[in-house]
Write a protein that holds these residues in place. Structure first.
Motif, PDB file in Angstrom:
ATOM      1  N   ASP A  96       4.923 -67.275 -63.505  1.00 59.52           N
ATOM      2  CA  ASP A  96       4.161 -69.147 -63.319  1.00 59.52           C
ATOM      3  C   ASP A  96       5.627 -69.536 -62.779  1.00 59.52           C
ATOM      4  O   ASP A  96       6.119 -70.504 -63.365  1.00 59.52           O
ATOM      5  N   THR A  97       4.896 -70.930 -62.022  1.00 60.63           N
ATOM      6  CA  THR A  97       5.369 -71.189 -60.990  1.00 60.63           C
ATOM      7  C   THR A  97       5.550 -73.026 -61.180  1.00 60.63           C
ATOM      8  O   THR A  97       6.931 -73.661 -61.028  1.00 60.63           O
ATOM      9  N   THR A  98       4.551 -73.218 -62.464  1.00 62.81           N
ATOM     10  CA  THR A  98       4.443 -74.450 -63.016  1.00 62.81           C
ATOM     11  C   THR A  98       5.437 -74.700 -64.462  1.00 62.81           C
ATOM     12  O   THR A  98       5.280 -75.782 -64.287  1.00 62.81           O
ATOM     13  N   MET A  99       6.074 -73.748 -64.558  1.00 64.30           N
ATOM     14  CA  MET A  99       6.721 -73.999 -65.464  1.00 64.30           C
ATOM     15  C   MET A  99       8.104 -74.529 -64.933  1.00 64.30           C
ATOM     16  O   MET A  99       8.872 -73.867 -63.806  1.00 64.30           O
TER      17      MET A  99
ATOM     18  N   GLU B 156       3.912 -52.822 -64.052  1.00 64.16           N
ATOM     19  CA  GLU B 156       4.702 -53.010 -64.792  1.00 64.16           C
ATOM     20  C   GLU B 156       5.890 -53.328 -64.296  1.00 64.16           C
ATOM     21  O   GLU B 156       7.192 -53.969 -65.071  1.00 64.16           O
ATOM     22  N   ALA B 157       6.666 -52.027 -63.337  1.00 60.59           N
ATOM     23  CA  ALA B 157       8.291 -52.080 -62.631  1.00 60.59           C
ATOM     24  C   ALA B 157       8.560 -53.831 -62.475  1.00 60.59           C
ATOM     25  O   ALA B 157       8.952 -54.301 -62.988  1.00 60.59           O
ATOM     26  N   ARG B 158       7.217 -54.091 -61.289  1.00 64.32           N
ATOM     27  CA  ARG B 158       7.851 -55.508 -61.130  1.00 64.32           C
ATOM     28  C   ARG B 158       8.124 -56.233 -62.025  1.00 64.32           C
ATOM     29  O   ARG B 158       8.246 -57.785 -61.853  1.00 64.32           O
ATOM     30  N   ASN B 159       6.610 -56.428 -62.986  1.00 62.42           N
ATOM     31  CA  ASN B 159       6.519 -57.431 -64.399  1.00 62.42           C
ATOM     32  C   ASN B 159       7.991 -57.453 -64.462  1.00 62.42           C
ATOM     33  O   ASN B 159       8.658 -58.387 -64.861  1.00 62.42           O
ATOM     34  N   TYR B 160       8.523 -56.553 -64.562  1.00 66.43           N
ATOM     35  CA  TYR B 160      10.401 -56.055 -65.712  1.00 66.43           C
ATOM     36  C   TYR B 160      11.184 -56.831 -64.892  1.00 66.43           C
ATOM     37  O   TYR B 160      12.040 -57.463 -65.434  1.00 66.43           O
ATOM     38  N   TYR B 161      11.530 -56.662 -63.851  1.00 68.20           N
ATOM     39  CA  TYR B 161      12.187 -56.599 -62.067  1.00 68.20           C
ATOM     40  C   TYR B 161      12.075 -58.148 -62.636  1.00 68.20           C
ATOM     41  O   TYR B 161      13.150 -58.985 -62.677  1.00 68.20           O
ATOM     42  N   PHE B 162      11.254 -59.048 -62.565  1.00 67.35           N
ATOM     43  CA  PHE B 162      10.833 -60.385 -62.201  1.00 67.35           C
ATOM     44  C   PHE B 162      11.497 -61.281 -63.203  1.00 67.35           C
ATOM     45  O   PHE B 162      11.735 -62.246 -63.659  1.00 67.35           O
ATOM     46  N   ARG B 163      10.365 -60.730 -64.644  1.00 68.50           N
ATOM     47  CA  ARG B 163      10.720 -61.526 -65.923  1.00 68.50           C
ATOM     48  C   ARG B 163      12.186 -61.310 -65.843  1.00 68.50           C
ATOM     49  O   ARG B 163      12.567 -62.749 -66.658  1.00 68.50           O
ATOM     50  N   MET B 164      13.182 -60.173 -66.347  1.00 67.37           N
ATOM     51  CA  MET B 164      14.294 -60.645 -65.952  1.00 67.37           C
ATOM     52  C   MET B 164      15.353 -60.839 -65.012  1.00 67.37           C
ATOM     53  O   MET B 164      16.505 -61.924 -65.659  1.00 67.37           O
ATOM     54  N   HIS B 165      14.740 -60.639 -64.018  1.00 64.91           N
ATOM     55  CA  HIS B 165      16.034 -62.312 -62.763  1.00 64.91           C
ATOM     56  C   HIS B 165      15.299 -63.641 -63.295  1.00 64.91           C
ATOM     57  O   HIS B 165      15.805 -64.915 -63.026  1.00 64.91           O
ATOM     58  N   ASN B 166      13.692 -63.772 -63.851  1.00 66.27           N
ATOM     59  CA  ASN B 166      13.804 -65.652 -64.012  1.00 66.27           C
ATOM     60  C   ASN B 166      14.379 -65.574 -65.286  1.00 66.27           C
ATOM     61  O   ASN B 166      14.081 -66.868 -65.650  1.00 66.27           O
ATOM     62  N   ILE B 167      14.268 -64.858 -66.465  1.00 68.75           N
ATOM     63  CA  ILE B 167      15.678 -65.237 -67.656  1.00 68.75           C
ATOM     64  C   ILE B 167      17.345 -65.064 -66.940  1.00 68.75           C
ATOM     65  O   ILE B 167      17.791 -66.219 -67.304  1.00 68.75           O
ATOM     66  N   LEU B 168      17.449 -64.527 -65.739  1.00 66.16           N
ATOM     67  CA  LEU B 168      19.208 -64.601 -65.123  1.00 66.16           C
ATOM     68  C   LEU B 168      19.129 -66.038 -64.940  1.00 66.16           C
ATOM     69  O   LEU B 168      19.656 -66.951 -64.700  1.00 66.16           O
ATOM     70  N   ASN B 169      18.148 -66.311 -63.867  1.00 69.84           N
ATOM     71  CA  ASN B 169      17.772 -67.769 -64.093  1.00 69.84           C
ATOM     72  C   ASN B 169      18.491 -68.865 -64.999  1.00 69.84           C
ATOM     73  O   ASN B 169      18.734 -69.962 -64.215  1.00 69.84           O
ATOM     74  N   THR B 170      17.296 -68.366 -65.536  1.00 72.10           N
ATOM     75  CA  THR B 170      17.198 -69.718 -66.988  1.00 72.10           C
ATOM     76  C   THR B 170      18.416 -70.083 -67.859  1.00 72.10           C
ATOM     77  O   THR B 170      19.172 -70.786 -68.137  1.00 72.10           O
ATOM     78  N   ILE B 171      19.288 -68.546 -67.696  1.00 72.36           N
ATOM     79  CA  ILE B 171      20.711 -68.195 -67.881  1.00 72.36           C
ATOM     80  C   ILE B 171      21.793 -69.414 -67.302  1.00 72.36           C
ATOM     81  O   ILE B 171      22.254 -70.704 -67.521  1.00 72.36           O
TER      82      ILE B 171
END
Length: 245
Positions: free
Chosen positions: A71-74, A154-169
């Motif tokens: 979600d690039t609008t977040m 599913e693997a792509r989703n986990y990968y992107f989700r993890m890196h979205n969180i890392l960017n948030t931190i």
């Protein structure tokens, strides 16, 4: 000393495995997309207020953050509220269940580890512990056997989700004492150091006030200071509540 050396080697190997896995899935590896020095420290009072008065707002944001389509609008404020607010909705999930996942992964029980990670993600969709273990388990399953039905989507989703969180931190600071990185679990510190800062070698660690401080043996192109500071206010609160129960 030998045990420490083995851990460092293991960390470096895991980093290499993730890079290879990313290439297999045709994913970009870089996570450093934010504007330099544009930091947003976590306002714990405000996050707690929303968690107590409008938890559904956090749940909705977490669902957007965990979506199969990024979600690039977040906004950064929304991402921070989602990730850090979730720690008030599922505060204990990382400790016991996360430790169990680590054990399964170390024992090579990748199917069980992935299943456990999925269960943890049902409770906390933005659990770095669960996401990193799921990715490691899927890589080993993908590499070692063609019999496992592993979804690349599913693997792509986990990968992107993890890196979205890392960017948030990363958005919360720069790792200095003046502008530390904010975390909600000790395990997040190690995932962040390894996969965002690309730092594996540490000389020491100590807690002072609401900081967890790492004295580094090495730096990287993403972090050049001798000490790395994490803000652990929420970590200490969760641990205190756990031991009081």
């Amino acid at each position: 000393m030998k045990r420490i050396d083995n851990l460092l080697i293991e960390n470096m190997m895991m980093r290499q495995l993730l890079v290879i896995f990313a290439l297999i899935l045709f994913l970009p590896v870089s996570t450093h997309a934010q504007e330099k020095n544009a930091f947003t420290p976590v306002d714990w009072k405000e996050v707690r207020k929303v968690a107590e008065n409008d938890p559904q707002q956090i749940k909705n944001l977490v669902a957007r953050m965990a979506s199969s389509e990024t979600d690039t609008t977040m906004t950064w404020d929304e991402r921070i509220l989602a990730y850090y607010g979730q720690s008030f909705l599922t505060p204990m999930t990382e400790i016991s269940e996360g430790t169990a996942l680590d054990k399964l992964l170390k024992e090579g029980k990748y199917v069980e580890c992935l299943a456990g990670a999925k269960e943890l993600l049902k409770k906390n969709p933005v659990s770095l512990k669960a996401l990193s273990n799921a990715i490691y388990a899927m890589f080993h399953m993908f590499r070692d056997s063609t019999n496992h039905d592993i979804s690349r989507d599913e693997a792509r989703n986990y990968y992107f989700r993890m890196h979205n969180i890392l960017n948030t931190i990363a958005k919360t600071g720069d790792g200095t004492e003046e502008q530390p990185f904010y975390v909600t679990a000790v395990s997040d510190e190690y995932v962040f150091m390894r996969h965002y800062l690309e730092i594996n070698k540490r000389k020491g660690q100590y807690i002072t006030g609401h900081f967890d401080v790492f004295e580094l043996e090495e730096t990287s192109k993403h972090f050049s200071h001798p000490k790395l500071f994490f803000e652990i206010t929420r970590v200490l609160e969760i641990e205190k509540d756990m031991f009081q129960k």
